[in-house]
Motif scaffolding. Sequence first.
Motif, mmCIF file in Angstrom:
data_model
loop_
_atom_site.group_PDB
_atom_site.id
_atom_site.type_symbol
_atom_site.label_atom_id
_atom_site.label_comp_id
_atom_site.label_asym_id
_atom_site.label_seq_id
_atom_site.Cartn_x
_atom_site.Cartn_y
_atom_site.Cartn_z
ATOM 1 N N TYR A 28 -7.222 -3.550 -5.673
ATOM 2 C CA TYR A 28 -5.722 -3.685 -4.960
ATOM 3 C C TYR A 28 -5.602 -2.805 -3.618
ATOM 4 O O TYR A 28 -4.930 -1.994 -4.831
ATOM 5 N N SER A 29 -5.840 -2.838 -2.844
ATOM 6 C CA SER A 29 -5.067 -1.556 -1.953
ATOM 7 C C SER A 29 -3.429 -1.850 -1.277
ATOM 8 O O SER A 29 -3.642 -2.425 -0.846
ATOM 9 N N TYR A 30 -2.907 -1.370 -1.709
ATOM 10 C CA TYR A 30 -1.066 -1.315 -2.051
ATOM 11 C C TYR A 30 -1.297 -1.527 -0.292
ATOM 12 O O TYR A 30 -0.381 -1.451 0.101
ATOM 13 N N GLY A 31 -2.027 0.248 0.229
ATOM 14 C CA GLY A 31 -1.465 0.514 1.538
ATOM 15 C C GLY A 31 -1.904 0.714 2.237
ATOM 16 O O GLY A 31 -1.499 0.237 3.532
ATOM 17 N N LEU A 32 -3.378 -0.936 2.141
ATOM 18 C CA LEU A 32 -3.885 -1.325 3.171
ATOM 19 C C LEU A 32 -2.880 -2.486 3.417
ATOM 20 O O LEU A 32 -2.859 -3.444 4.412
ATOM 21 N N TRP A 33 -2.586 -3.877 2.058
ATOM 22 C CA TRP A 33 -1.992 -4.488 2.590
ATOM 23 C C TRP A 33 -0.832 -4.672 3.233
ATOM 24 O O TRP A 33 -0.606 -5.707 3.159
ATOM 25 N N MET A 34 0.253 -3.963 2.262
ATOM 26 C CA MET A 34 1.625 -3.423 2.328
ATOM 27 C C MET A 34 1.760 -4.197 3.723
ATOM 28 O O MET A 34 2.939 -4.612 4.182
ATOM 29 N N PRO A 35 1.808 -3.099 5.067
ATOM 30 C CA PRO A 35 2.004 -3.694 6.015
ATOM 31 C C PRO A 35 1.845 -4.438 6.392
ATOM 32 O O PRO A 35 3.031 -4.973 7.479
ATOM 33 N N LEU A 36 0.275 -5.151 6.535
ATOM 34 C CA LEU A 36 0.742 -7.025 6.665
ATOM 35 C C LEU A 36 1.512 -7.528 6.210
ATOM 36 O O LEU A 36 1.867 -8.499 7.168
ATOM 37 N N ALA A 37 1.583 -7.719 4.964
ATOM 38 C CA ALA A 37 1.946 -8.555 3.670
ATOM 39 C C ALA A 37 4.128 -8.452 4.472
ATOM 40 O O ALA A 37 4.863 -9.112 4.190
ATOM 41 N N SER A 38 4.227 -7.123 4.440
ATOM 42 C CA SER A 38 5.309 -7.052 5.528
ATOM 43 C C SER A 38 6.114 -6.814 6.553
ATOM 44 O O SER A 38 6.736 -8.038 6.947
ATOM 45 N N ASN A 39 5.016 -7.138 7.371
ATOM 46 C CA ASN A 39 5.001 -7.052 9.167
ATOM 47 C C ASN A 39 4.578 -8.711 9.831
ATOM 48 O O ASN A 39 5.700 -8.468 10.405
ATOM 49 N N LEU A 40 3.829 -9.184 8.780
ATOM 50 C CA LEU A 40 3.684 -10.318 9.834
ATOM 51 C C LEU A 40 4.915 -11.582 9.355
ATOM 52 O O LEU A 40 4.893 -12.402 10.213
ATOM 53 N N PRO A 41 4.894 -11.369 7.906
ATOM 54 C CA PRO A 41 6.090 -12.371 7.672
ATOM 55 C C PRO A 41 7.631 -11.904 8.809
ATOM 56 O O PRO A 41 8.808 -12.808 9.174
ATOM 57 N N LEU A 42 7.642 -11.052 8.977
ATOM 58 C CA LEU A 42 8.938 -10.549 9.381
ATOM 59 C C LEU A 42 8.963 -10.697 11.153
ATOM 60 O O LEU A 42 10.193 -10.628 11.360
ATOM 61 N N LEU A 43 7.377 -10.665 11.845
ATOM 62 C CA LEU A 43 7.653 -11.384 13.061
ATOM 63 C C LEU A 43 7.903 -13.053 12.951
ATOM 64 O O LEU A 43 8.663 -13.566 14.197
ATOM 65 N N ILE A 44 7.284 -13.651 12.265
ATOM 66 C CA ILE A 44 7.560 -14.817 11.432
ATOM 67 C C ILE A 44 8.911 -15.435 12.574
ATOM 68 O O ILE A 44 9.760 -16.062 12.690
ATOM 69 N N LEU A 45 9.087 -15.027 10.863
ATOM 70 C CA LEU A 45 10.810 -15.219 10.266
ATOM 71 C C LEU A 45 12.048 -14.535 11.965
ATOM 72 O O LEU A 45 12.987 -15.458 12.335
ATOM 73 N N SER A 46 11.504 -13.032 12.673
ATOM 74 C CA SER A 46 12.184 -13.269 13.571
ATOM 75 C C SER A 46 12.775 -13.796 14.715
ATOM 76 O O SER A 46 13.891 -14.356 15.432
#
Length: 463
Positions: free
Chosen positions: A69-87
């Motif tokens: 479970y690579s937190y550093g790898l998946w965290m940017p995707l998990a944080s920014n893709l929802p941010l884009l959709i909701l924006s």
Amino acid sequence: MSKQGRPVNCEHVERCVIVVVLGVGSLLPWNFFIIASQYFHQRLAAAPNATCNATSNATCNATSGGGDYSYGLWMPLASNLPLLILSLFNTLWPSSWSGCDLPAARCKRRGLARDPLVVSSMASIIACFAVTAVLVNVAVSPRAFFIVTMATIVLINMCSGVLVGRLLGVVGLLFQQYLPWFMSGQGGSGLFAALVMLVSIVSEVDALVYFITPCIVTVITLLCYLRLLKLATSPRTHSHTRGDAVDSPLQDVAPQGPPGITEITALSSSSDAPEEGGDQKRDENLEKHCGWHVFNKIRCMALCVTAVFLVTLSVFPVITSRVRTVYKDNAAWDKVFTCVCCFIVFSAMDLLGRVLTNCVQWPSKESWWLPVAVASRGVFVPLLVMTFRLPAFLCRDWFFISIMATFSFSNGYLASLCVAYAPQLVRGKDREAAGLLMSLSIALGLSLGALVSFCIVKALGVD
């Protein structure tokens, strides 16, 4: 002095402080999860019956499956893709692009003191951080912890996507001259989170304290938001801002600018108002396509701010947080190196760049030097990858610190400059629309940067 005997300067200071707090609160959730990567890496590598003291650099006992479970790898995707959709949702939410139909303008017209989406988003962020704080001392398997953490990050950033767009739109419409202060507050949120993490590392306090802190700050942000709208709708504010082109959102006059530019923009704004007995059909058609009309006016700023954050997220924090000190024998320095040289240096210089736009705004919004400066930041991607991949290239720690300082300063300065310029390019009632579009552009840049960072990490073959 105002009619109430209160100095106008005090009201100006109050607004500045409130707008800065709003900026801090809007990006604090994202910054807290990025800077706490060390804690999450430790928890994901820990045995199911173990919990970690948040921020010590000691390595927890590894078990099978923890490294999957690579937190550093998946965290940017998990944080920014929802941010884009909701924006995107936040931008398209209004029934039309006419200024009077946008949330802040409705707030102004009806005297409404709160936007339900802002209030509910902040409440959800508080709840998510509360869950994360509770999990600090709860023994769970790495798999379960990873799933809960990623779900929390997705939910928090969905709320942040709404929050950033709404707050940026409200400030852009009601108090456009304070937009640089809002951007400064966003930069300050990273420095605040990094300093909290540094204190946690040095004092080795439990992570519970670290994750409770954003709950308190979010509550303060909510109170400041309600206070700002109260100031915007108060008769006293309008009594001394009736002649102020910047603070009065109901007037389509240009903000103060360099000689010549102000007059031209004011003339353009006044010509936007339809004359009595004029062509109403032409005006209606313009309003129908107002979203595209606003984007055409700010497209250069929107593309520039997207490019700025694309370059930044391509290497920060996924690559930069993996760089290690050359002085590995110094245990105390090795313990705080990532927090100080990666996060604190980045946040401090990013904040300095944002604050500087309150004093100096160069290049101008018409200058071709602005897109050139934005494009030149692309050189930081291979440079920072080399500092990680080729340790011999990093002969001294100060070399990495210098690169990070320049990298972060240019990020804060250019991003803040673009966001400050955008509302100056449109009519007064279109400023909130410009703010929402710039928020969407920022989210797009962050998401594209996260995708590029994912590809870079996979190409380098690191976990």
